[in-house]
Design a protein around this motif. Structure first.
Motif, mmCIF file in Angstrom:
data_model
loop_
_atom_site.group_PDB
_atom_site.id
_atom_site.type_symbol
_atom_site.label_atom_id
_atom_site.label_comp_id
_atom_site.label_asym_id
_atom_site.label_seq_id
_atom_site.Cartn_x
_atom_site.Cartn_y
_atom_site.Cartn_z
ATOM 1 N N GLU A 90 0.813 -1.212 0.000
ATOM 2 C CA GLU A 90 0.000 0.000 0.000
ATOM 3 C C GLU A 90 0.849 1.266 0.000
ATOM 4 O O GLU A 90 0.470 2.284 -0.567
ATOM 5 N N LEU A 91 2.016 1.187 0.651
ATOM 6 C CA LEU A 91 2.915 2.344 0.771
ATOM 7 C C LEU A 91 4.324 1.941 0.359
ATOM 8 O O LEU A 91 4.944 1.070 0.992
ATOM 9 N N GLN A 92 4.839 2.557 -0.687
ATOM 10 C CA GLN A 92 6.199 2.304 -1.156
ATOM 11 C C GLN A 92 7.066 3.516 -0.811
ATOM 12 O O GLN A 92 6.797 4.629 -1.273
ATOM 13 N N PHE A 93 8.097 3.308 0.014
ATOM 14 C CA PHE A 93 8.989 4.395 0.410
ATOM 15 C C PHE A 93 10.311 4.303 -0.335
ATOM 16 O O PHE A 93 10.951 3.254 -0.360
ATOM 17 N N ASP A 94 10.708 5.407 -0.947
ATOM 18 C CA ASP A 94 12.034 5.545 -1.528
ATOM 19 C C ASP A 94 12.733 6.717 -0.840
ATOM 20 O O ASP A 94 12.086 7.562 -0.206
ATOM 21 N N PHE A 95 14.055 6.786 -0.988
ATOM 22 C CA PHE A 95 14.833 7.800 -0.278
ATOM 23 C C PHE A 95 15.730 8.578 -1.234
ATOM 24 O O PHE A 95 16.365 8.004 -2.116
ATOM 25 N N TRP A 96 15.748 9.886 -1.029
ATOM 26 C CA TRP A 96 16.689 10.745 -1.740
ATOM 27 C C TRP A 96 17.712 11.260 -0.735
ATOM 28 O O TRP A 96 17.360 11.825 0.303
ATOM 29 N N CYS A 97 19.002 11.054 -1.038
ATOM 30 C CA CYS A 97 20.082 11.434 -0.123
ATOM 31 C C CYS A 97 21.134 12.245 -0.865
ATOM 32 O O CYS A 97 21.643 11.794 -1.892
ATOM 33 N N ASN A 98 21.456 13.419 -0.337
ATOM 34 C CA ASN A 98 22.549 14.216 -0.894
ATOM 35 C C ASN A 98 23.866 13.800 -0.246
ATOM 36 O O ASN A 98 24.534 14.577 0.438
ATOM 37 N N ASN A 99 24.218 12.541 -0.441
ATOM 38 C CA ASN A 99 25.480 11.993 0.040
ATOM 39 C C ASN A 99 25.694 10.646 -0.631
ATOM 40 O O ASN A 99 24.779 10.100 -1.254
ATOM 41 N N GLU A 100 26.896 10.106 -0.503
ATOM 42 C CA GLU A 100 27.215 8.861 -1.191
ATOM 43 C C GLU A 100 26.643 7.633 -0.493
ATOM 44 O O GLU A 100 26.405 6.610 -1.117
ATOM 45 N N GLN A 101 26.441 7.729 0.811
ATOM 46 C CA GLN A 101 25.966 6.593 1.583
ATOM 47 C C GLN A 101 25.164 7.119 2.771
ATOM 48 O O GLN A 101 25.561 8.096 3.406
ATOM 49 N N CYS A 102 24.040 6.509 3.071
ATOM 50 C CA CYS A 102 23.261 6.956 4.220
ATOM 51 C C CYS A 102 23.141 5.838 5.248
ATOM 52 O O CYS A 102 23.265 4.655 4.915
ATOM 53 N N THR A 103 22.926 6.221 6.486
ATOM 54 C CA THR A 103 22.743 5.234 7.542
ATOM 55 C C THR A 103 21.482 4.406 7.275
ATOM 56 O O THR A 103 20.543 4.889 6.641
ATOM 57 N N TYR A 104 21.483 3.178 7.704
ATOM 58 C CA TYR A 104 20.379 2.234 7.515
ATOM 59 C C TYR A 104 20.183 1.828 6.051
ATOM 60 O O TYR A 104 19.189 1.166 5.717
ATOM 61 N N GLU A 105 21.106 2.185 5.154
ATOM 62 C CA GLU A 105 20.858 1.957 3.731
ATOM 63 C C GLU A 105 20.608 0.486 3.406
ATOM 64 O O GLU A 105 19.647 0.142 2.702
ATOM 65 N N LYS A 106 21.447 -0.402 3.921
ATOM 66 C CA LYS A 106 21.265 -1.823 3.637
ATOM 67 C C LYS A 106 19.933 -2.332 4.178
ATOM 68 O O LYS A 106 19.260 -3.136 3.541
ATOM 69 N N ASP A 107 19.558 -1.843 5.361
ATOM 70 C CA ASP A 107 18.295 -2.267 5.966
ATOM 71 C C ASP A 107 17.103 -1.762 5.157
ATOM 72 O O ASP A 107 16.097 -2.473 4.998
ATOM 73 N N LEU A 108 17.205 -0.531 4.664
ATOM 74 C CA LEU A 108 16.118 0.040 3.869
ATOM 75 C C LEU A 108 15.944 -0.724 2.559
ATOM 76 O O LEU A 108 14.818 -1.017 2.137
ATOM 77 N N ILE A 109 17.052 -1.052 1.927
ATOM 78 C CA ILE A 109 16.991 -1.818 0.675
ATOM 79 C C ILE A 109 16.386 -3.194 0.936
ATOM 80 O O ILE A 109 15.587 -3.703 0.149
ATOM 81 N N ALA A 110 16.743 -3.803 2.071
ATOM 82 C CA ALA A 110 16.185 -5.105 2.430
ATOM 83 C C ALA A 110 14.675 -5.031 2.635
ATOM 84 O O ALA A 110 13.961 -6.006 2.386
ATOM 85 N N LEU A 111 14.188 -3.880 3.061
ATOM 86 C CA LEU A 111 12.746 -3.688 3.241
ATOM 87 C C LEU A 111 12.009 -3.534 1.910
ATOM 88 O O LEU A 111 10.781 -3.633 1.867
ATOM 89 N N GLY A 112 12.757 -3.253 0.845
ATOM 90 C CA GLY A 112 12.143 -3.031 -0.454
ATOM 91 C C GLY A 112 12.163 -1.581 -0.893
ATOM 92 O O GLY A 112 11.570 -1.225 -1.924
ATOM 93 N N CYS A 113 12.833 -0.729 -0.102
ATOM 94 C CA CYS A 113 12.954 0.688 -0.470
ATOM 95 C C CYS A 113 14.059 0.866 -1.503
ATOM 96 O O CYS A 113 15.039 0.116 -1.525
#
Length: 379
Positions: free
Chosen positions: A32-55
């Motif tokens: 129902e809700l798809q979250f994506d992230f925009w980051c003005n940096n090369e790497q963000c915290t929680y990135e691997k976890d967010l990708i694992a969630l489907g973000c």
């Protein structure tokens, strides 16, 4: 139908905003809700976890290294990607290019979420950022369609009176999974053993960015005073920032360097709280600090500055001290709080934080309804 939400606010630091976003989105990411992230940096915290969630996590150049390139990357991204909602998370309105691009490219719902209550930075750079915040505030209020804040002071810092009193304004509590931080004697002994800390040593803790807002120099002064009262003591500093080098120098000058551990950014913060005996946050100002909810859930006596909102006081071991009081006053309050603390209180504290309205399950469900458009009225 899936609602696509683009989220900003994730940085390289494991801070309160980042924890808030991950804690909530990990609960409500769904078909129902798809979250994506925009980051003005090369790497963000929680990135691997967010990708694992489907973000999806997208990156652009940083303002610090290439401001023109950063703006260009934002413009290109918004032209090439379509979203139903932009959820903008900020501590200051220094840059509002994502808001502008969202509006220009037809995003219908633009949520501006305030996580702070005052200017964050000092010096010439801080003055420039303060000016930009004031200049951008009016336009940001016109660009946004929804106005969210973690506290009443944070709302006033970002939003106009008319928007605060509109039906599109909402208080969003910085809720946490309180049970995740609940006191555990086994974890305490294990983490102390790992860090080389004796069971009898009193450990004072701090978690946050080492920057002007958090007043880390005052923290070092406070611990130096406490150390003279109790030589069998240690300060754990979790986090990093532009004032770390100055703070490290201060510990050497005060002769306490061997009793202060600068641990940097950590992924084991819940376990580190277990190893502590008290938590100190002498901030010059805050929005609604997530770390105090975490520390209280771990049953720690929290000795904090009187600039911090009463909204975050959840347990009897929460103690406020005037920021203009000297380090000796703070140290005495810490000493008193540690003596009054007991393990029975620590084990039950997470329930007190949960009952104060900061439990994650209820807050995440309310946030989901707001994002889905089923709960958009103000409190």
């Amino acid at each position: 139908m899936t609602i696509k939400v683009l989220v900003t606010g994730m940085t390289t630091n494991h801070g309160g905003v980042e924890s808030f976003l991950f804690n909530h989105i990990s609960r409500i990411q769904s078909p129902e809700l798809q979250f994506d992230f925009w980051c003005n940096n090369e790497q963000c915290t929680y990135e691997k976890d967010l990708i694992a969630l489907g973000c999806n996590v997208f990156h652009g150049r940083s303002y610090g290294s290439d401001p023109i390139g950063a703006i260009h990357d934002i413009k290109v991204f918004f032209r090439e990607h379509k979203y139903d909602i932009l959820w903008e998370n900020d501590s200051m309105l220094v840059h509002i290019d994502t808001l502008r691009s969202a509006k220009k490219n037809g995003i219908k719902r633009i949520i501006l979420h305030s996580h702070n209550s005052k200017d964050m930075f000092s010096g010439l750079s801080g003055n420039a950022k303060s000016i930009l915040h004031k200049l951008h505030r009016g336009q940001a209020n016109r660009l946004a369609t929804d106005y969210w804040a973690c506290s009443s002071d944070a709302g006033k810092f970002f939003f106009t009176e008319s928007n605060i009193h509109s039906r599109r304004y909402a208080f969003i509590p910085n809720a946490i999974d309180t049970a995740k931080f609940s006191f555990n004697e086994t974890d305490r002994l294990k983490k102390r053993l790992e860090l080389g800390i004796a069971n009898h040593t009193t450990v004072l803790g701090f978690v946050g960015r080492l920057q002007y807002q958090k007043n880390p120099e005052m923290l070092i002064d406070i611990f130096a005073s406490y150390f003279h009262m109790n030589r069998d003591s240690l300060l754990l500093v979790v986090g990093t920032g532009e004032l770390q080098e100055k703070c490290e120098r201060m510990t050497r000058e005060k002769g306490i360097a061997s009793n202060v551990k600068f641990l940097g950014p950590r992924s084991d913060v819940p376990q580190l709280y277990q190893a502590m005996d008290a938590f100190c946050l002498p901030s010059r100002f805050e929005g609604l600090p997530v770390v105090l909810l975490e520390a209280q859930s771990a049953g720690l006596p929290c000795i904090v500055s009187d600039t911090i909102t009463d909204e975050v006081a959840c347990t009897p071991m929460f103690s406020r001290v005037g920021r203009d009081e000297g380090p000796n006053v703070w140290a005495s309050r810490i000493q008193k709080s540690v003596k009054e603390a007991c393990s029975t209180h620590r084990e039950k504290a997470f329930l007190q934080v949960q009952d104060s309205g900061f439990g994650l399950s209820e807050a995440a469900e309310l946030l989901k309804r707001r994002l889905c458009g089923n709960e958009i009225t103000s409190n």
